[in-house]
Design a protein around this motif. Structure first.
Motif, PDB file in Angstrom:
ATOM      1  N   THR A   1      15.144   9.883   0.416  1.00 60.38           N
ATOM      2  CA  THR A   1      14.962   9.192  -0.855  1.00 60.38           C
ATOM      3  C   THR A   1      13.468   9.022  -1.128  1.00 60.38           C
ATOM      4  O   THR A   1      12.624   9.244  -0.249  1.00 60.38           O
ATOM      5  CB  THR A   1      15.621   7.806  -0.839  1.00 60.38           C
ATOM      6  N   LYS A   2      13.148   8.567  -2.323  1.00 60.75           N
ATOM      7  CA  LYS A   2      11.743   8.412  -2.693  1.00 60.75           C
ATOM      8  C   LYS A   2      11.074   7.289  -1.899  1.00 60.75           C
ATOM      9  O   LYS A   2       9.838   7.194  -1.876  1.00 60.75           O
ATOM     10  CB  LYS A   2      11.612   8.145  -4.190  1.00 60.75           C
TER      11      LYS A   2
ATOM     12  N   TYR B   1      15.377  13.747  -8.890  1.00 62.09           N
ATOM     13  CA  TYR B   1      14.346  12.761  -9.158  1.00 62.09           C
ATOM     14  C   TYR B   1      13.507  13.218 -10.343  1.00 62.09           C
ATOM     15  O   TYR B   1      13.523  14.377 -10.738  1.00 62.09           O
ATOM     16  CB  TYR B   1      13.439  12.580  -7.936  1.00 62.09           C
TER      17      TYR B   1
ATOM     18  N   VAL C   1       8.476   8.565   0.347  1.00 60.13           N
ATOM     19  CA  VAL C   1       7.194   8.931  -0.242  1.00 60.13           C
ATOM     20  C   VAL C   1       6.243   7.742  -0.221  1.00 60.13           C
ATOM     21  O   VAL C   1       5.051   7.877   0.061  1.00 60.13           O
ATOM     22  CB  VAL C   1       7.378   9.446  -1.685  1.00 60.13           C
TER      23      VAL C   1
ATOM     24  N   THR D   1       7.512  -0.331  -2.509  1.00 58.03           N
ATOM     25  CA  THR D   1       6.673   0.133  -3.614  1.00 58.03           C
ATOM     26  C   THR D   1       5.563  -0.868  -3.922  1.00 58.03           C
ATOM     27  O   THR D   1       4.451  -0.463  -4.292  1.00 58.03           O
ATOM     28  CB  THR D   1       7.513   0.371  -4.881  1.00 58.03           C
TER      29      THR D   1
ATOM     30  N   GLN E   1       0.322  11.535  -4.231  1.00 61.51           N
ATOM     31  CA  GLN E   1       0.850  11.266  -5.562  1.00 61.51           C
ATOM     32  C   GLN E   1      -0.110  10.395  -6.374  1.00 61.51           C
ATOM     33  O   GLN E   1      -0.166  10.501  -7.600  1.00 61.51           O
ATOM     34  CB  GLN E   1       2.238  10.638  -5.505  1.00 61.51           C
TER      35      GLN E   1
ATOM     36  N   PHE F   1      11.022  15.812  -5.335  1.00 59.16           N
ATOM     37  CA  PHE F   1      10.690  14.604  -6.084  1.00 59.16           C
ATOM     38  C   PHE F   1       9.996  14.861  -7.417  1.00 59.16           C
ATOM     39  O   PHE F   1      10.046  14.021  -8.306  1.00 59.16           O
ATOM     40  CB  PHE F   1       9.806  13.689  -5.224  1.00 59.16           C
TER      41      PHE F   1
ATOM     42  N   GLU G   1       3.031   9.309 -10.092  1.00 62.05           N
ATOM     43  CA  GLU G   1       4.033   8.383  -9.561  1.00 62.05           C
ATOM     44  C   GLU G   1       5.154   8.123 -10.563  1.00 62.05           C
ATOM     45  O   GLU G   1       6.335   8.204 -10.236  1.00 62.05           O
ATOM     46  CB  GLU G   1       3.371   7.055  -9.174  1.00 62.05           C
TER      47      GLU G   1
ATOM     48  N   THR H   1      10.791  16.272   3.671  1.00 60.71           N
ATOM     49  CA  THR H   1      11.380  15.310   2.739  1.00 60.71           C
ATOM     50  C   THR H   1      12.782  15.697   2.287  1.00 60.71           C
ATOM     51  O   THR H   1      13.389  14.974   1.495  1.00 60.71           O
ATOM     52  CB  THR H   1      10.491  15.173   1.485  1.00 60.71           C
TER      53      THR H   1
ATOM     54  N   TYR I   1       8.550  18.924  -0.841  1.00 63.97           N
ATOM     55  CA  TYR I   1       8.165  17.624  -1.411  1.00 63.97           C
ATOM     56  C   TYR I   1       8.110  17.691  -2.937  1.00 63.97           C
ATOM     57  O   TYR I   1       8.690  16.842  -3.638  1.00 63.97           O
ATOM     58  CB  TYR I   1       6.816  17.220  -0.823  1.00 63.97           C
TER      59      TYR I   1
END
Length: 665
Positions: free
Chosen positions: A481-482, A279, A485, A405, A495, A536, A501, A477, A532
């Motif tokens: 996947t994100k 990521y 998050v 998101t 974040q 990411f 982000e 984590t 984490y």
């Protein structure tokens, strides 16, 4: 060097400080008497000599002082300023070898360049705004443009010696804090041409400093990657590169590339990039040999150009720039005339144009990438297909997360307005204005629970120290996947607080400090947070922004108290030692005797705010989290944070250490 001379220079600096302080006090008193708009007259204006100004305001010239525990500390800027001059000689065709010797407290750099003109050795090393790069176009694609760097090193060093050799002649000058101690005549020598600079940073400014190899070696490696054919000998170890930025990416990437590194070059521009199963976006940017760790106009132009060129080649209109760049690892090195940086530390390029009468940097890089990368993709279909597959995978993940998101960003707007978990500070790394030293000092403590957060919040420096409070243990984590998050309120709030982000370019704090208890639960939370970040935002770790706060394990003190009026009152006052290890605990007991009171701290919440003040102040102890290719990131995370319970259980049993608490109480 005499003590008398040292005292004189110290007295001069003290007098300068006193003049500024006295005038400031007079100004404030006159304001109080006459009102806020009166009292500002000729007596309020102070003029300092260049040497006084550098020593009084070193942050303007080297960003920060520090003790060498951070790669951004001033002692490394001093080293860089000296090496830059030698590298400039190499880039102008003189001298292919530079010898660098670094001890814990001193530096010597010897190049094989032309040597400073012998009649100008004093001016070039001690007169600010004096140099060879003013008004001569041929010399302008260099790092040093302002005639400041080597002089700042001189003024900030307790010992500074410069020696120049040109065509069988030599001149040598020694300084102490910018003042000449000894100046030789021009003499004959059999030494080869070149310049030697030796210096010892002034420990009255850089208190308790120590040069650390972990920060110097990457600097030297970068010099070799950026200057193909240059050999740098650091304390006897040779560093040389044959493949430039390709070698750099191979050195620093911690995940295997999905396809061979693409390497594109022209006269003043070099670019290398690939993608990996990771990521985030990973960048290494340089301008005229300077490691622009905070990016700038050249890096922005590269991102835009790569995204636009690959999108046009693919013919897929739905791809976004973030899809194309997701998982990228890229490096850029640009050479330009009259570069403009955000500060003397040169960590961000702000130039708009490639040259005074040339195209903009955006156009220059954009045209080059559009032509050369497009040609490369058409000639290397397998690589092009791998890039497009990665971009389409990123696109599918983005679309699958669109609902999550959108909801998370709505929450983010509310969080940004009032983040209940964040106790913010005033200065931030991404501030467009403000004191550079405060921006670099900006930090955020990530604590477990309100108790620990409360202790730190009460006594922190509100100018540069923020606090973020976790609620219990965060989720693991690893392998996720994100999307997780965004769905997890705790991680989403974090974040948003860090402002990472999209990428870490907008990071709000220079130091992200994990502050957890020194017990099993605290260690587990530390591992979960590191997972984490590594999963990411690996670039946050690679750029040296993540730290672990060391807090004392023990307090050892005597309980002696003196009777009122006792002649021995001063001798009988309580003595307290805070110990970060068993060795320090034993040493403290030996000093205070067997009857000393020993307290074992098991949680940050147990430490009073008054005690905590010393642990996060100037003497703060931090362990920087580092990441190297040889660490094997993927395997390391799988072993410690994956589902291999039986394998990990056996490892714990084989390496278990049992402490006897009875010896502590």
């Amino acid at each position: 060097m005499s003590d008398h001379h040292n005292n004189e220079t110290d007295e001069e600096l003290s007098e300068a400080r006193e003049r500024v302080a006295d005038d400031t006090l007079d100004f404030e008193e006159s304001q109080a008497e006459a009102g806020a708009t009166d009292g500002y007259d000729e007596n309020s204006i102070v003029t300092l000599s260049p040497k006084e100004h550098v020593r009084l305001r070193p942050g303007m010239y080297i960003s920060s002082l520090g003790d060498g525990s951070s790669s951004e500390d001033g002692i490394y800027v001093l080293l860089k300023e000296v090496i830059d001059n030698s590298v400039d000689e190499f880039n102008q065709g003189f001298g292919k070898v530079i010898d660098v010797t670094v001890t814990e407290t001193s530096v010597t750099v010897r190049d094989r360049g032309r040597g400073i003109p012998l009649g100008s050795v004093v001016d070039a090393s001690s007169k600010l705004n004096t140099g060879a790069n003013f008004g001569t176009r041929g010399n302008l694609k260099t790092a040093g443009m302002n005639g400041i760097g080597i002089k700042a090193v001189n003024f900030l060093s307790s010992e500074f010696v410069v020696q120049s050799v040109r065509d069988g002649k030599m001149k040598r000058v020694s300084y102490c804090r910018g003042d000449i101690v000894e100046e030789s005549e021009i003499t004959d020598t059999e030494e080869p041409n070149g310049t030697t600079v030796s210096f010892t940073p002034d420990d009255t400014l850089f208190k308790g400093y120590r040069y650390r190899e972990e920060f110097i070696v990457p600097m030297i490696k970068n010099y070799s990657f950026l200057n193909v054919g240059l050999t740098i000998n650091l304390n006897g170890t040779k560093y040389v590169s044959r493949n430039g930025l390709t070698d750099l990416l191979k050195e620093y990437m911690t995940n295997e590339p999905l396809y061979p590194i693409i390497h594109l070059t022209t006269d003043d521009l070099e670019v290398a990039f690939t993608h990996a199963s990771q990521y985030g976006e990973e960048y290494y940017s340089f301008a005229n040999g300077q490691n622009t760790v905070h990016g700038g106009t050249h890096l922005t132009a590269l991102k835009d150009a790569i995204s636009r060129t690959i999108k046009e080649y693919s013919g897929k209109a739905n791809l976004e720039g973030s899809d194309i760049r997701g998982g990228i690892a890229a490096a850029i090195s640009l050479r330009l005339e009259e570069p403009v940086f955000d500060s003397q530390a040169k960590t961000k390029l702000t130039s708009r144009d490639i040259a005074p009468d040339g195209p903009t940097i955006a156009k220059y890089i954009g045209d080059f990438i559009k032509t050369d990368l497009d040609n490369f993709l058409h000639r290397n279909k397998e690589v092009a297909d791998a890039i497009i597959r990665k971009a389409m995978d990123n696109e599918r993940e983005r679309k699958s997360m669109s609902t999550v998101t959108k909801k998370a960003r709505e929450q983010s707007r509310k969080i940004s307005l009032y983040n209940k978990k964040l106790f913010d500070c005033r200065s931030h790394l991404n501030d467009t204005r403000g004191d550079e030293e405060k921006k670099l000092a900006s930090s955020i403590f990530i604590t477990e629970g309100d108790s620990a957060a409360g202790s730190i919040t009460k006594i922190r420096n509100v100018e540069t120290q923020a606090v973020f409070s976790l609620r219990g243990k965060p989720k693991n984590t690893y392998g996720k996947t994100k999307k997780m998050v965004y769905e997890n309120q705790e991680f989403n709030a974090l974040q948003v607080a860090l402002n990472i982000e999209e990428s870490i370019d907008g990071l709000r704090y220079n130091k992200v400090i994990i502050a957890t208890d020194a017990d099993v639960d605290g260690m587990h939370i530390r591992l979960l947070l590191l997972t984490y970040f590594l999963q990411f935002f690996p670039d946050l770790v690679k750029r040296g922004h993540v730290y672990i706060l060391q807090t004392p394990l023990f307090r050892v003190r005597n309980k002696k108290t003196a009777k009122r009026g006792s002649r021995n009152a001063d001798k009988m006052q309580e003595e307290t030692y805070y110990c970060y290890s068993d060795e320090e605990r034993v040493a403290a007991i030996e000093k205070l005797g067997a009857n000393a009171e020993i307290t074992r701290f098991k949680g940050l919440g147990e430490i009073s705010p008054q005690e905590f003040e010393g642990f996060i102040g100037p003497d703060i102890r931090l362990d920087r989290v580092s990441l190297h290719k040889e660490d094997g990131l993927g395997e390391m995370l799988r072993f410690y944070m994956g589902k291999n319970t039986f394998e990990r259980q056996n490892f714990i049993i084989e390496n278990l250490v049992v402490e006897d608490d009875s010896q502590i109480s």
